[in-house]
Design a protein around this motif. Sequence first.
Motif, PDB file in Angstrom:
ATOM      1  N   ASN A   1       2.121  17.128 -11.568  1.00 15.15           N
ATOM      2  CA  ASN A   1       3.026  17.475 -10.473  1.00 15.15           C
ATOM      3  C   ASN A   1       2.356  17.233  -9.127  1.00 15.15           C
ATOM      4  OD1 ASN A   1       1.406  19.732  -9.856  1.00 15.15           O
ATOM      5  ND2 ASN A   1       2.684  21.116 -11.041  1.00 15.15           N
ATOM      6  N   ARG A   2       3.131  17.337  -8.077  1.00 17.27           N
ATOM      7  CA  ARG A   2       2.638  17.028  -6.729  1.00 17.27           C
ATOM      8  C   ARG A   2       1.465  17.928  -6.328  1.00 17.27           C
ATOM      9  NH1 ARG A   2       4.382  13.570  -2.378  1.00 17.27           N
ATOM     10  NH2 ARG A   2       2.753  13.842  -0.852  1.00 17.27           N
ATOM     11  N   LEU A   3       1.531  19.208  -6.654  1.00 17.67           N
ATOM     12  CA  LEU A   3       0.443  20.116  -6.302  1.00 17.67           C
ATOM     13  C   LEU A   3      -0.859  19.673  -6.957  1.00 17.67           C
ATOM     14  CD1 LEU A   3      -0.813  22.608  -5.036  1.00 17.67           C
ATOM     15  CD2 LEU A   3       0.088  23.949  -6.955  1.00 17.67           C
ATOM     16  N   THR A   4      -0.818  19.358  -8.232  1.00 18.19           N
ATOM     17  CA  THR A   4      -2.024  18.927  -8.935  1.00 18.19           C
ATOM     18  C   THR A   4      -2.577  17.656  -8.306  1.00 18.19           C
ATOM     19  OG1 THR A   4      -1.241  19.942 -10.978  1.00 18.19           O
ATOM     20  CG2 THR A   4      -2.936  18.241 -11.189  1.00 18.19           C
ATOM     21  N   LYS A   5      -1.700  16.722  -7.993  1.00 21.64           N
ATOM     22  CA  LYS A   5      -2.132  15.470  -7.379  1.00 21.64           C
ATOM     23  C   LYS A   5      -2.752  15.712  -6.007  1.00 21.64           C
ATOM     24  CE  LYS A   5       0.920  12.478  -9.983  1.00 21.64           C
ATOM     25  NZ  LYS A   5       1.848  11.340  -9.953  1.00 21.64           N
ATOM     26  N   GLU A   6      -2.186  16.624  -5.240  1.00 21.19           N
ATOM     27  CA  GLU A   6      -2.748  16.919  -3.918  1.00 21.19           C
ATOM     28  C   GLU A   6      -4.113  17.603  -4.035  1.00 21.19           C
ATOM     29  OE1 GLU A   6      -1.969  15.633  -1.201  1.00 21.19           O
ATOM     30  OE2 GLU A   6       0.076  14.967  -1.580  1.00 21.19           O
ATOM     31  N   LEU A   7      -4.278  18.461  -5.031  1.00 19.13           N
ATOM     32  CA  LEU A   7      -5.586  19.093  -5.230  1.00 19.13           C
ATOM     33  C   LEU A   7      -6.629  18.060  -5.660  1.00 19.13           C
ATOM     34  CD1 LEU A   7      -4.455  22.423  -6.924  1.00 19.13           C
ATOM     35  CD2 LEU A   7      -5.356  22.134  -4.590  1.00 19.13           C
ATOM     36  N   ILE A   8      -6.234  17.110  -6.498  1.00 18.34           N
ATOM     37  CA  ILE A   8      -7.144  16.020  -6.860  1.00 18.34           C
ATOM     38  C   ILE A   8      -7.504  15.215  -5.615  1.00 18.34           C
ATOM     39  CG2 ILE A   8      -7.323  13.817  -8.100  1.00 18.34           C
ATOM     40  CD1 ILE A   8      -5.532  15.141 -10.308  1.00 18.34           C
ATOM     41  N   ALA A   9      -6.489  14.857  -4.831  1.00 13.84           N
ATOM     42  CA  ALA A   9      -6.720  14.086  -3.604  1.00 13.84           C
ATOM     43  C   ALA A   9      -7.644  14.834  -2.656  1.00 13.84           C
ATOM     44  CB  ALA A   9      -5.395  13.769  -2.919  1.00 13.84           C
ATOM     45  N   LEU A  10      -7.464  16.121  -2.569  1.00 19.12           N
ATOM     46  CA  LEU A  10      -8.315  16.923  -1.690  1.00 19.12           C
ATOM     47  C   LEU A  10      -9.757  16.904  -2.181  1.00 19.12           C
ATOM     48  CD1 LEU A  10      -8.403  18.656   0.811  1.00 19.12           C
ATOM     49  CD2 LEU A  10      -7.712  20.603  -0.586  1.00 19.12           C
TER      50      LEU A  10
ATOM     51  N   PHE B   1       0.831  -1.207   0.000  1.00 21.40           N
ATOM     52  CA  PHE B   1       0.000   0.000   0.000  1.00 21.40           C
ATOM     53  C   PHE B   1       0.867   1.259   0.000  1.00 21.40           C
ATOM     54  CE2 PHE B   1      -1.693   3.541   2.438  1.00 21.40           C
ATOM     55  CZ  PHE B   1      -2.728   3.919   1.604  1.00 21.40           C
ATOM     56  N   TRP B   2       1.843   1.319   0.904  1.00 22.46           N
ATOM     57  CA  TRP B   2       2.675   2.526   1.005  1.00 22.46           C
ATOM     58  C   TRP B   2       3.499   2.740  -0.263  1.00 22.46           C
ATOM     59  CZ3 TRP B   2       0.625   5.686   4.023  1.00 22.46           C
ATOM     60  CH2 TRP B   2       0.110   5.320   5.261  1.00 22.46           C
ATOM     61  N   ALA B   3       3.973   1.648  -0.882  1.00 22.51           N
ATOM     62  CA  ALA B   3       4.720   1.780  -2.134  1.00 22.51           C
ATOM     63  C   ALA B   3       3.809   2.319  -3.239  1.00 22.51           C
ATOM     64  CB  ALA B   3       5.323   0.428  -2.542  1.00 22.51           C
ATOM     65  N   PHE B   4       2.572   1.807  -3.292  1.00 23.89           N
ATOM     66  CA  PHE B   4       1.602   2.297  -4.268  1.00 23.89           C
ATOM     67  C   PHE B   4       1.294   3.771  -4.028  1.00 23.89           C
ATOM     68  CE2 PHE B   4      -2.941   3.139  -5.090  1.00 23.89           C
ATOM     69  CZ  PHE B   4      -2.903   3.120  -6.481  1.00 23.89           C
ATOM     70  N   ASN B   5       1.056   4.128  -2.779  1.00 25.70           N
ATOM     71  CA  ASN B   5       0.751   5.506  -2.419  1.00 25.70           C
ATOM     72  C   ASN B   5       1.896   6.435  -2.820  1.00 25.70           C
ATOM     73  OD1 ASN B   5      -1.170   7.320  -0.791  1.00 25.70           O
ATOM     74  ND2 ASN B   5       0.804   7.727   0.168  1.00 25.70           N
ATOM     75  N   ASP B   6       3.122   6.038  -2.509  1.00 27.44           N
ATOM     76  CA  ASP B   6       4.286   6.857  -2.865  1.00 27.44           C
ATOM     77  C   ASP B   6       4.392   7.026  -4.379  1.00 27.44           C
ATOM     78  OD1 ASP B   6       4.898   7.096  -0.175  1.00 27.44           O
ATOM     79  OD2 ASP B   6       6.515   5.598  -0.228  1.00 27.44           O
ATOM     80  N   ALA B   7       4.162   5.953  -5.111  1.00 25.46           N
ATOM     81  CA  ALA B   7       4.234   6.029  -6.568  1.00 25.46           C
ATOM     82  C   ALA B   7       3.124   6.908  -7.129  1.00 25.46           C
ATOM     83  CB  ALA B   7       4.156   4.619  -7.168  1.00 25.46           C
ATOM     84  N   ALA B   8       1.938   6.799  -6.568  1.00 21.12           N
ATOM     85  CA  ALA B   8       0.801   7.587  -7.058  1.00 21.12           C
ATOM     86  C   ALA B   8       1.029   9.080  -6.870  1.00 21.12           C
ATOM     87  CB  ALA B   8      -0.483   7.153  -6.352  1.00 21.12           C
ATOM     88  N   PHE B   9       1.684   9.466  -5.793  1.00 19.51           N
ATOM     89  CA  PHE B   9       1.882  10.884  -5.498  1.00 19.51           C
ATOM     90  C   PHE B   9       3.211  11.447  -5.993  1.00 19.51           C
ATOM     91  CE2 PHE B   9      -1.738  10.177  -2.808  1.00 19.51           C
ATOM     92  CZ  PHE B   9      -2.424  11.372  -2.918  1.00 19.51           C
ATOM     93  N   ALA B  10       4.049  10.601  -6.574  1.00 16.16           N
ATOM     94  CA  ALA B  10       5.322  11.083  -7.109  1.00 16.16           C
ATOM     95  C   ALA B  10       5.058  11.956  -8.337  1.00 16.16           C
ATOM     96  CB  ALA B  10       6.215   9.907  -7.483  1.00 16.16           C
ATOM     97  N   ASP B  11       5.926  12.948  -8.540  1.00 11.65           N
ATOM     98  CA  ASP B  11       5.818  13.763  -9.745  1.00 11.65           C
ATOM     99  C   ASP B  11       5.901  12.873 -10.975  1.00 11.65           C
ATOM    100  OD1 ASP B  11       5.482  16.288  -8.617  1.00 11.65           O
ATOM    101  OD2 ASP B  11       7.629  16.690  -8.544  1.00 11.65           O
ATOM    102  N   GLY B  12       5.078  13.173 -11.926  1.00  8.69           N
ATOM    103  CA  GLY B  12       5.062  12.447 -13.195  1.00  8.69           C
ATOM    104  C   GLY B  12       4.424  13.362 -14.219  1.00  8.69           C
ATOM    105  N   ALA B  13       3.449  12.858 -14.963  1.00  6.21           N
ATOM    106  CA  ALA B  13       2.724  13.694 -15.909  1.00  6.21           C
ATOM    107  C   ALA B  13       1.992  14.817 -15.165  1.00  6.21           C
ATOM    108  CB  ALA B  13       1.737  12.854 -16.710  1.00  6.21           C
TER     109      ALA B  13
END
Length: 101
Positions: A38-47, A24-36
Amino acid sequence: MYDMKKLANLEKMNTAAEPGMKAFWAFNDAAFADGALNRLTKELIALGVAMTTQCPYCIELHTKAAREAGATDAQLSEAALVAAAIRAGGAITHATHMFGA
């Protein structure tokens, strides 16, 4: 029931279900890593997702993470409005099923 201190119990889960929790933690880390995205966009989606699922833990954790990634009040507010629109839209579109009964 909601108490951020209870998240310390995740350590018990990490120990009691080590293989699954490591995955789970490895998946979570991979999901939130910068990729296509960025971290801010991913956090706003998560929020936004956290708001629609109404998880107070996720709302608090991802608001903090979004802030750390540079989120402004305007960005947080717009994410909340998008979440509200999607949740309301789901109710409206599901309401169309009333007319087939």
